[in-house]
Design a protein around this motif. Sequence first.
Motif, PDB file in Angstrom:
ATOM      1  N   GLU A 458       0.834  -1.207   0.000  1.00  0.00           N
ATOM      2  CA  GLU A 458       0.000   0.000   0.000  1.00  0.00           C
ATOM      3  C   GLU A 458       0.871   1.260   0.000  1.00  0.00           C
ATOM      4  OE1 GLU A 458      -2.477  -0.296   3.383  1.00  0.00           O
ATOM      5  OE2 GLU A 458      -3.624  -2.027   2.653  1.00  0.00           O
ATOM      6  N   ARG A 459       1.947   1.237   0.821  1.00  0.00           N
ATOM      7  CA  ARG A 459       2.836   2.401   0.851  1.00  0.00           C
ATOM      8  C   ARG A 459       3.472   2.629  -0.517  1.00  0.00           C
ATOM      9  NH1 ARG A 459       8.014   2.468   1.386  1.00  0.00           N
ATOM     10  NH2 ARG A 459       8.101   0.295   2.117  1.00  0.00           N
ATOM     11  N   ARG A 460       3.928   1.529  -1.142  1.00  0.00           N
ATOM     12  CA  ARG A 460       4.547   1.675  -2.472  1.00  0.00           C
ATOM     13  C   ARG A 460       3.531   2.137  -3.510  1.00  0.00           C
ATOM     14  NH1 ARG A 460       7.270  -3.187  -1.143  1.00  0.00           N
ATOM     15  NH2 ARG A 460       5.944  -4.383  -2.542  1.00  0.00           N
ATOM     16  N   ALA A 461       2.261   1.670  -3.371  1.00  0.00           N
ATOM     17  CA  ALA A 461       1.230   2.101  -4.322  1.00  0.00           C
ATOM     18  C   ALA A 461       0.970   3.603  -4.195  1.00  0.00           C
ATOM     19  CB  ALA A 461      -0.063   1.326  -4.072  1.00  0.00           C
ATOM     20  N   LYS A 462       0.914   4.098  -2.926  1.00  0.00           N
ATOM     21  CA  LYS A 462       0.742   5.547  -2.725  1.00  0.00           C
ATOM     22  C   LYS A 462       1.910   6.332  -3.318  1.00  0.00           C
ATOM     23  CE  LYS A 462      -2.026   5.224   1.497  1.00  0.00           C
ATOM     24  NZ  LYS A 462      -2.042   5.478   2.960  1.00  0.00           N
ATOM     25  N   GLU A 463       3.119   5.847  -3.050  1.00  0.00           N
ATOM     26  CA  GLU A 463       4.301   6.533  -3.603  1.00  0.00           C
ATOM     27  C   GLU A 463       4.277   6.522  -5.123  1.00  0.00           C
ATOM     28  OE1 GLU A 463       7.648   4.585  -1.944  1.00  0.00           O
ATOM     29  OE2 GLU A 463       7.377   5.422   0.075  1.00  0.00           O
ATOM     30  N   ARG A 464       3.847   5.384  -5.705  1.00  0.00           N
ATOM     31  CA  ARG A 464       3.778   5.297  -7.170  1.00  0.00           C
ATOM     32  C   ARG A 464       2.751   6.276  -7.729  1.00  0.00           C
ATOM     33  NH1 ARG A 464       7.067   4.018 -11.256  1.00  0.00           N
ATOM     34  NH2 ARG A 464       5.831   3.677 -13.121  1.00  0.00           N
ATOM     35  N   MET A 465       1.600   6.388  -7.057  1.00  0.00           N
ATOM     36  CA  MET A 465       0.578   7.325  -7.513  1.00  0.00           C
ATOM     37  C   MET A 465       1.089   8.773  -7.448  1.00  0.00           C
ATOM     38  SD  MET A 465      -2.840   5.677  -5.805  1.00  0.00           S
ATOM     39  CE  MET A 465      -3.875   7.062  -6.245  1.00  0.00           C
ATOM     40  N   GLU A 466       1.780   9.096  -6.340  1.00  0.00           N
ATOM     41  CA  GLU A 466       2.337  10.455  -6.235  1.00  0.00           C
ATOM     42  C   GLU A 466       3.382  10.711  -7.310  1.00  0.00           C
ATOM     43  OE1 GLU A 466       3.867  10.711  -2.322  1.00  0.00           O
ATOM     44  OE2 GLU A 466       1.892  10.778  -1.329  1.00  0.00           O
ATOM     45  N   PHE A 467       4.210   9.683  -7.571  1.00  0.00           N
ATOM     46  CA  PHE A 467       5.239   9.836  -8.606  1.00  0.00           C
ATOM     47  C   PHE A 467       4.616  10.042  -9.990  1.00  0.00           C
ATOM     48  CE2 PHE A 467       7.862   7.655 -11.826  1.00  0.00           C
ATOM     49  CZ  PHE A 467       8.943   8.520 -11.824  1.00  0.00           C
ATOM     50  N   LYS A 469       1.648  11.212 -10.602  1.00  0.00           N
ATOM     51  CA  LYS A 469       1.006  12.524 -10.621  1.00  0.00           C
ATOM     52  C   LYS A 469       2.028  13.621 -10.919  1.00  0.00           C
ATOM     53  CE  LYS A 469      -2.068  15.431  -7.824  1.00  0.00           C
ATOM     54  NZ  LYS A 469      -2.716  15.585  -6.502  1.00  0.00           N
ATOM     55  N   GLU A 470       3.182  13.548 -10.225  1.00  0.00           N
ATOM     56  CA  GLU A 470       4.240  14.536 -10.487  1.00  0.00           C
ATOM     57  C   GLU A 470       4.745  14.447 -11.918  1.00  0.00           C
ATOM     58  OE1 GLU A 470       7.271  13.905  -7.648  1.00  0.00           O
ATOM     59  OE2 GLU A 470       6.092  14.620  -5.928  1.00  0.00           O
ATOM     60  N   LEU A 471       4.869  13.213 -12.425  1.00  0.00           N
ATOM     61  CA  LEU A 471       5.341  13.030 -13.801  1.00  0.00           C
ATOM     62  C   LEU A 471       4.362  13.619 -14.803  1.00  0.00           C
ATOM     63  CD1 LEU A 471       7.745  11.670 -15.231  1.00  0.00           C
ATOM     64  CD2 LEU A 471       6.325   9.651 -15.527  1.00  0.00           C
ATOM     65  N   SER A 472       3.029  13.389 -14.574  1.00  0.00           N
ATOM     66  CA  SER A 472       2.032  13.944 -15.492  1.00  0.00           C
ATOM     67  C   SER A 472       2.028  15.479 -15.442  1.00  0.00           C
ATOM     68  CB  SER A 472       0.649  13.400 -15.137  1.00  0.00           C
ATOM     69  OG  SER A 472       0.310  13.785 -13.804  1.00  0.00           O
ATOM     70  N   GLU A 473       2.210  16.041 -14.231  1.00  0.00           N
ATOM     71  CA  GLU A 473       2.275  17.507 -14.118  1.00  0.00           C
ATOM     72  C   GLU A 473       3.484  18.062 -14.878  1.00  0.00           C
ATOM     73  OE1 GLU A 473       2.310  18.370 -10.008  1.00  0.00           O
ATOM     74  OE2 GLU A 473       0.172  17.951  -9.681  1.00  0.00           O
ATOM     75  N   LYS A 474       4.618  17.371 -14.745  1.00  0.00           N
ATOM     76  CA  LYS A 474       5.818  17.825 -15.462  1.00  0.00           C
ATOM     77  C   LYS A 474       5.608  17.771 -16.975  1.00  0.00           C
ATOM     78  CE  LYS A 474       9.303  16.641 -11.993  1.00  0.00           C
ATOM     79  NZ  LYS A 474      10.443  15.730 -11.681  1.00  0.00           N
ATOM     80  N   GLU A 475       4.980  16.661 -17.450  1.00  0.00           N
ATOM     81  CA  GLU A 475       4.737  16.533 -18.899  1.00  0.00           C
ATOM     82  C   GLU A 475       3.777  17.615 -19.385  1.00  0.00           C
ATOM     83  OE1 GLU A 475       3.383  12.599 -19.447  1.00  0.00           O
ATOM     84  OE2 GLU A 475       5.388  11.680 -19.280  1.00  0.00           O
ATOM     85  N   ALA A 476       2.711  17.900 -18.587  1.00  0.00           N
ATOM     86  CA  ALA A 476       1.766  18.956 -18.990  1.00  0.00           C
ATOM     87  C   ALA A 476       2.458  20.312 -19.037  1.00  0.00           C
ATOM     88  CB  ALA A 476       0.587  18.992 -18.005  1.00  0.00           C
ATOM     89  N   LEU A 477       3.307  20.575 -18.033  1.00  0.00           N
ATOM     90  CA  LEU A 477       4.039  21.841 -18.025  1.00  0.00           C
ATOM     91  C   LEU A 477       4.974  21.940 -19.228  1.00  0.00           C
ATOM     92  CD1 LEU A 477       4.713  24.437 -16.430  1.00  0.00           C
ATOM     93  CD2 LEU A 477       6.474  23.136 -15.236  1.00  0.00           C
ATOM     94  N   LYS A 478       5.612  20.813 -19.556  1.00  0.00           N
ATOM     95  CA  LYS A 478       6.525  20.796 -20.713  1.00  0.00           C
ATOM     96  C   LYS A 478       5.757  21.065 -22.004  1.00  0.00           C
ATOM     97  CE  LYS A 478      10.308  18.034 -22.528  1.00  0.00           C
ATOM     98  NZ  LYS A 478      11.002  16.711 -22.442  1.00  0.00           N
TER      99      LYS A 478
END
Length: 540
Positions: A458-467, A469-478
């Motif tokens: 569960e902890r790894r799943a939360k971390e993966r979701m946050e990662f 999310k950050e990756l999608s935000e970076k791609e949208a900003l790019k």
Amino acid sequence: LIIQLYMLSLNFRQKSTEQQELERIEALQKEVAEQRRKNEASYRAALAGSQPPKKHVLSTTIPKEFHFCSDSRLKNHMDVGSAEDNSYKEVNFTSQLRKHPSSPAPKGTTIPKPFNLSRGKRKLDEAGAYVPMAQQIEQFQKRTPSRYHLRSRQRPSPVKAEKPKITHPKTPQLLTRQRHRPTMVKSTAEIEAEEAEKMQQFKFKALELNRKILEGALVPKKPDSKEVTKPEGFHLEIEKRLQERQASKKPEEKEDHTFHPRPLPTRILEEVVGVPEKKVLNPTVPESPAFALKNRVRIEKKKEEEKPPAPIKAHAVPHFLPFQPKLPVKSQVEMCPFSFEERERERRVMKEKKLEEMRNEEVPKFKAQPLPDFHEVHLPEKKVVEPTKPAPFKLMIDERGASKGERWEQMMKEELKRQAEAACFKARPNNVMHKEPFVPKKENRSILVPEGFQLATERRAKERMEFEKELSEKEALKARMEEERAREREEQEKEETARLRQEQVRKAQPIRRYKPMELKKSDVSLTVPQSPNFSDRFRM
């Protein structure tokens, strides 16, 4: 015995470190399980109210011999030799003479065995003559490989499995034995003898005691204390230049970046601006081709018009002035007499002044001293020098030793005091008899509240979701940045095309007005022609 040791060593070698570690972990797990089982049994007995089990009297420790693994790794020939030595020492030789085994029985006739042609390789256990490595390599290169030999179609004879024999090592017959060279290495006895000779040469010789040290202590002079070094900073030219530049730099005024729009030119609304007018071209008039083969017409060359020759004009006679030499200017040199009269006069005046000063000075008067009294003789007192008193050395090691001895005595006194206090027996009050006996409480399993737990997944799943999310935000900003860059590029291109179109508009230059050219008549008189004099009559 040798075979058993060999098998034990093989079993020991076959086990890897991982297997040994696993066996050790398994033994520890068994011990923990046994201890847990005993604890549970004692806990059940305490709950039931039974009497505590009697303590078993431990038996005395039975010493056992050490069994080292290195004993099993000894070489076979060492074991055999030691066993033979022990047996020889223990058994009487004379009593064992008649017990020697009889000689072996003679062997029977030779039993022929069929050839084993199916096996191409020779047995490794066969003891043959020694073959050098170079010869083996040469044979291997010349010999036909075994895979090219024809195998017999008959069934190979069954070969009995032979027992493995002990490998008998053989020394290689090297050619270096024939090249005998004298050994240059010194033996241990020679090295020890050389070291003893060197030690005898460098014997310690004590110097005689200097009696002056005992008579008077030589105190070394205390060196003069120097002043503490005062650090000074570096005076660099670049720092001066930076300070001057900052002092001379004017404070920057903030530029006003407010937007000021320009007025719209009304000419753009009235007519087309920037696009050149379309030129109306005349229609093309067709003409038949004039071939040179049909009608050759000679085109006469245009004669160049010859310009009439320009009239010859004589050059004007130059106007020369007559030569007038410059008269030299007369300059008179004044003659001055060469003498030292003034200098001699000044020196004479200075000398007279000095003599006058010497005359005016007072002459010192002579005063005689009184005669000494010869009846009384006064001799100077004799200075008696005190003898040097020897003083003991004041060493730091003595002070440290004294302080250390004092500390040691203090520690010993405290230790003795502590031991004396511990030796005095003082009974404590018996409070156990008045206290209530220990009664174990029964555990209530129903009251237990399960504690929450968090899985690593569960902890790894939360971390993966946050990662993600950050990756999608970076791609949208790019992507947004890329769109902005493309829009800026298009705007720049449009501005560039508009500027080029405006520059391509042709603007007529105004007609330049110059000053009119004025023709003035020449003031020079006309040339009067004269006939040349070619006659010889007038010559002298």
